[in-house]
Scaffold this motif. Sequence first.
Motif, PDB file in Angstrom:
ATOM      1  N   SER A 192       1.914  -5.088  -2.287  1.00 18.08           N
ATOM      2  CA  SER A 192       1.563  -5.780  -1.050  1.00 18.08           C
ATOM      3  C   SER A 192       1.170  -7.217  -1.388  1.00 18.08           C
ATOM      4  O   SER A 192       1.326  -8.124  -0.577  1.00 18.08           O
ATOM      5  N   THR A 216       7.476  -2.554  -2.302  1.00 19.44           N
ATOM      6  CA  THR A 216       6.576  -2.121  -1.240  1.00 19.44           C
ATOM      7  C   THR A 216       7.176  -0.933  -0.502  1.00 19.44           C
ATOM      8  O   THR A 216       6.497   0.074  -0.273  1.00 19.44           O
ATOM      9  N   LEU A 257      -4.272  -0.303   1.239  1.00 16.46           N
ATOM     10  CA  LEU A 257      -3.879  -1.666   1.592  1.00 16.46           C
ATOM     11  C   LEU A 257      -5.088  -2.523   1.958  1.00 16.46           C
ATOM     12  O   LEU A 257      -5.149  -3.700   1.601  1.00 16.46           O
TER      13      LEU A 257
END
Length: 130
Positions: A63, A71, A92
């Motif tokens: 990310s 990703t 995340l």
Amino acid sequence: MAGRSRGAVESEIKETLGLVPHFFARIPDDLLDHEWEIFRKLELGETLIPNKYKELIGLAVHSETKCRYCTLFHMEAAKMFGASDEEIQEALHYAKSSIGWSAYLNGIREDYDGFVQELDQIKDYLAAKG
């Protein structure tokens, strides 16, 4: 070619993944067996870090690197290895927070030696607290 023949390696890849992805097909003959062995062991195999956690780490890392291939791969692999949507979101958000602290500490040029000393004090305090 040092190792197994291209055909043998591609047969194993196809048996494992259902096809030989184009990116593997483009790897030079003399490197294919080596690259597949690493991929198979680290990306698909059971290692010291459970697969779900490895994929969440990969998702968090990429990310930041902004690699859309990685990703996507790690997002889908994390799901295949049992990561929930909530775990993916947490990974995340953790990456976002960690990257933010890195930007801040490096931006203000925090004294590294002082940081190490303070971290040692924090660890000692928390260990004593139990």
